[in-house]
Design a protein around this motif. Structure first.
Motif, PDB file in Angstrom:
ATOM      1  N   VAL A   1      31.553 -28.758 -29.805  1.00  0.00           N
ATOM      2  CA  VAL A   1      30.667 -29.843 -30.180  1.00  0.00           C
ATOM      3  C   VAL A   1      30.577 -30.794 -28.990  1.00  0.00           C
ATOM      4  CG1 VAL A   1      30.293 -31.721 -31.813  1.00  0.00           C
ATOM      5  CG2 VAL A   1      31.324 -29.594 -32.580  1.00  0.00           C
ATOM      6  N   GLY A   2      29.405 -31.207 -28.706  1.00  0.00           N
ATOM      7  CA  GLY A   2      29.187 -32.131 -27.599  1.00  0.00           C
ATOM      8  C   GLY A   2      27.981 -31.686 -26.799  1.00  0.00           C
ATOM      9  N   PRO A   3      27.623 -32.457 -25.865  1.00  0.00           N
ATOM     10  CA  PRO A   3      26.437 -32.096 -25.090  1.00  0.00           C
ATOM     11  C   PRO A   3      26.713 -30.902 -24.187  1.00  0.00           C
ATOM     12  CG  PRO A   3      27.418 -34.089 -24.206  1.00  0.00           C
ATOM     13  CD  PRO A   3      28.195 -33.714 -25.443  1.00  0.00           C
ATOM     14  N   PRO A   4      25.718 -30.001 -24.063  1.00  0.00           N
ATOM     15  CA  PRO A   4      25.908 -28.866 -23.184  1.00  0.00           C
ATOM     16  C   PRO A   4      25.880 -29.318 -21.712  1.00  0.00           C
ATOM     17  CG  PRO A   4      23.687 -28.861 -24.065  1.00  0.00           C
ATOM     18  CD  PRO A   4      24.423 -29.990 -24.724  1.00  0.00           C
ATOM     19  N   ALA A   5      26.322 -28.445 -20.889  1.00  0.00           N
ATOM     20  CA  ALA A   5      26.332 -28.780 -19.453  1.00  0.00           C
ATOM     21  C   ALA A   5      24.897 -28.964 -18.960  1.00  0.00           C
ATOM     22  CB  ALA A   5      27.023 -27.677 -18.670  1.00  0.00           C
ATOM     23  N   PRO A   6      24.680 -29.845 -18.065  1.00  0.00           N
ATOM     24  CA  PRO A   6      23.310 -30.038 -17.563  1.00  0.00           C
ATOM     25  C   PRO A   6      22.793 -28.782 -16.848  1.00  0.00           C
ATOM     26  CG  PRO A   6      24.808 -31.693 -16.653  1.00  0.00           C
ATOM     27  CD  PRO A   6      25.627 -30.745 -17.468  1.00  0.00           C
ATOM     28  N   ALA A   7      21.516 -28.490 -17.082  1.00  0.00           N
ATOM     29  CA  ALA A   7      20.882 -27.313 -16.480  1.00  0.00           C
ATOM     30  C   ALA A   7      19.933 -27.788 -15.364  1.00  0.00           C
ATOM     31  CB  ALA A   7      20.121 -26.544 -17.544  1.00  0.00           C
ATOM     32  N   PRO A   8      19.855 -27.051 -14.238  1.00  0.00           N
ATOM     33  CA  PRO A   8      18.955 -27.488 -13.169  1.00  0.00           C
ATOM     34  C   PRO A   8      17.489 -27.337 -13.545  1.00  0.00           C
ATOM     35  CG  PRO A   8      19.975 -25.402 -12.576  1.00  0.00           C
ATOM     36  CD  PRO A   8      20.590 -25.850 -13.871  1.00  0.00           C
ATOM     37  N   VAL A   9      16.683 -28.306 -13.222  1.00  0.00           N
ATOM     38  CA  VAL A   9      15.258 -28.301 -13.540  1.00  0.00           C
ATOM     39  C   VAL A   9      14.566 -27.448 -12.483  1.00  0.00           C
ATOM     40  CG1 VAL A   9      13.198 -29.727 -13.747  1.00  0.00           C
ATOM     41  CG2 VAL A   9      15.391 -30.578 -14.568  1.00  0.00           C
TER      42      VAL A   9
ATOM     43  N   GLY B   1      14.484 -21.434 -17.996  1.00  0.00           N
ATOM     44  CA  GLY B   1      13.601 -20.675 -18.876  1.00  0.00           C
ATOM     45  C   GLY B   1      13.308 -21.381 -20.185  1.00  0.00           C
ATOM     46  N   VAL B   2      13.742 -22.620 -20.364  1.00  0.00           N
ATOM     47  CA  VAL B   2      13.513 -23.381 -21.598  1.00  0.00           C
ATOM     48  C   VAL B   2      12.528 -24.512 -21.258  1.00  0.00           C
ATOM     49  CG1 VAL B   2      14.593 -24.785 -23.397  1.00  0.00           C
ATOM     50  CG2 VAL B   2      15.812 -22.861 -22.422  1.00  0.00           C
ATOM     51  N   ARG B   3      11.546 -24.731 -22.134  1.00  0.00           N
ATOM     52  CA  ARG B   3      10.544 -25.783 -21.930  1.00  0.00           C
ATOM     53  C   ARG B   3      11.008 -27.051 -22.617  1.00  0.00           C
ATOM     54  NH1 ARG B   3       6.237 -27.463 -18.940  1.00  0.00           N
ATOM     55  NH2 ARG B   3       4.725 -28.537 -20.224  1.00  0.00           N
ATOM     56  N   TYR B   4      10.968 -28.159 -21.926  1.00  0.00           N
ATOM     57  CA  TYR B   4      11.299 -29.480 -22.448  1.00  0.00           C
ATOM     58  C   TYR B   4      10.010 -30.282 -22.452  1.00  0.00           C
ATOM     59  CZ  TYR B   4      16.127 -28.094 -21.680  1.00  0.00           C
ATOM     60  OH  TYR B   4      17.324 -27.436 -21.714  1.00  0.00           O
ATOM     61  N   GLN B   5       9.577 -30.782 -23.601  1.00  0.00           N
ATOM     62  CA  GLN B   5       8.323 -31.522 -23.755  1.00  0.00           C
ATOM     63  C   GLN B   5       8.583 -33.000 -23.523  1.00  0.00           C
ATOM     64  OE1 GLN B   5       5.374 -30.088 -24.459  1.00  0.00           O
ATOM     65  NE2 GLN B   5       6.255 -28.052 -24.688  1.00  0.00           N
ATOM     66  N   GLY B   6       7.692 -33.665 -22.855  1.00  0.00           N
ATOM     67  CA  GLY B   6       7.780 -35.097 -22.647  1.00  0.00           C
ATOM     68  C   GLY B   6       7.379 -35.480 -21.243  1.00  0.00           C
TER      69      GLY B   6
ATOM     70  N   ILE C   1      12.137 -38.764 -20.119  1.00  0.00           N
ATOM     71  CA  ILE C   1      12.682 -38.538 -21.466  1.00  0.00           C
ATOM     72  C   ILE C   1      11.919 -37.362 -22.060  1.00  0.00           C
ATOM     73  CG2 ILE C   1      13.019 -39.467 -23.766  1.00  0.00           C
ATOM     74  CD1 ILE C   1      13.837 -41.953 -22.474  1.00  0.00           C
ATOM     75  N   TYR C   2      12.677 -36.369 -22.508  1.00  0.00           N
ATOM     76  CA  TYR C   2      12.087 -35.131 -23.009  1.00  0.00           C
ATOM     77  C   TYR C   2      12.782 -34.726 -24.331  1.00  0.00           C
ATOM     78  CZ  TYR C   2      10.523 -34.962 -18.191  1.00  0.00           C
ATOM     79  OH  TYR C   2       9.965 -35.282 -16.970  1.00  0.00           O
ATOM     80  N   THR C   3      12.194 -33.730 -25.028  1.00  0.00           N
ATOM     81  CA  THR C   3      12.813 -33.138 -26.231  1.00  0.00           C
ATOM     82  C   THR C   3      12.834 -31.630 -26.051  1.00  0.00           C
ATOM     83  OG1 THR C   3      10.696 -33.063 -27.379  1.00  0.00           O
ATOM     84  CG2 THR C   3      12.066 -34.979 -27.798  1.00  0.00           C
ATOM     85  N   ASP C   4      13.898 -30.995 -26.523  1.00  0.00           N
ATOM     86  CA  ASP C   4      13.986 -29.532 -26.420  1.00  0.00           C
ATOM     87  C   ASP C   4      13.394 -28.886 -27.664  1.00  0.00           C
ATOM     88  OD1 ASP C   4      15.918 -29.952 -28.314  1.00  0.00           O
ATOM     89  OD2 ASP C   4      17.549 -28.952 -27.259  1.00  0.00           O
ATOM     90  N   ARG C   5      13.523 -27.561 -27.797  1.00  0.00           N
ATOM     91  CA  ARG C   5      12.951 -26.847 -28.955  1.00  0.00           C
ATOM     92  C   ARG C   5      13.589 -27.303 -30.264  1.00  0.00           C
ATOM     93  NH1 ARG C   5      13.336 -20.787 -26.691  1.00  0.00           N
ATOM     94  NH2 ARG C   5      15.334 -21.615 -26.119  1.00  0.00           N
ATOM     95  N   GLY C   6      14.873 -27.679 -30.276  1.00  0.00           N
ATOM     96  CA  GLY C   6      15.560 -28.122 -31.498  1.00  0.00           C
ATOM     97  C   GLY C   6      15.295 -29.570 -31.840  1.00  0.00           C
ATOM     98  N   GLY C   7      14.593 -30.310 -31.021  1.00  0.00           N
ATOM     99  CA  GLY C   7      14.285 -31.705 -31.295  1.00  0.00           C
ATOM    100  C   GLY C   7      15.282 -32.671 -30.708  1.00  0.00           C
TER     101      GLY C   7
END
Length: 155
Positions: A107-115, A127-132, A136-142
């Motif tokens: 439980v906790g925030p995942p490790a930061p991923a390079p943009v 390979g994951v899209r972040y909207q925003g 400040i962005y949101t991932d697929r899970g909100g």
């Protein structure tokens, strides 16, 4: 008759006194206890005999009705007592093995991923899209994510 008269008189008086005492003993009405109780008229012998005959007739009627209606009870017979044992309970069913539970994710925030790239609608990271936009962005899970110097970190 001069000598016999007083003797006869005395004898008559004694006999009459004895008869009076015998009458007193025969009749309890003359005693003090009988005087306290209410006197009941004596029943004649005929009346007593009639009552006895009626009681005998009633008794005979009871006996005749008992004989006329015999009870139908079948004769008892000897039967051996056989007591069977209860059947053994069935063997318990084998429990299936418990399914393997995967280890919980930390439980906790995942490790930061390079943009890897950004445009006007959001950024790509691993390979994951972040909207925003504007950092400040949101991932697929909100989840809310933030772009920090080339790394995407979600909270």
């Amino acid at each position: 008759m001069n000598n016999l008269t007083p003797c006869l008189l005395a004898l008559l008086l004694a006999v009459s006194a004895g008869a009076a005492k015998a009458d007193d003993a025969a009749e309890p009405r003359n005693s003090w206890a009988a005087r306290l109780e209410p006197q009941q008229p004596r029943q004649s012998q005929q009346h007593q005999q009639q009552q006895q005959q009626q009681q005998q007739q009633k008794q005979q009627q009871r006996e005749s009705t008992e004989q006329a209606a015999p009870k139908h009870v079948p004769p008892r017979r000897a039967v051996p007592a056989t007591i069977a044992r209860m059947p053994a309970p069935p063997a318990p069913a084998a429990n299936p093995p418990a399914p393997a539970i995967p280890a919980p994710t930390p439980v906790g925030p995942p490790a930061p991923a390079p943009v890897t790239g950004c445009d006007a609608g959001g950024c790509w990271s691993g390979g994951v899209r972040y909207q925003g936009s504007g950092g400040i962005y949101t991932d697929r899970g909100g989840k809310v994510c933030q772009n920090n110097g080339g790394f995407m970190q979600c909270f």
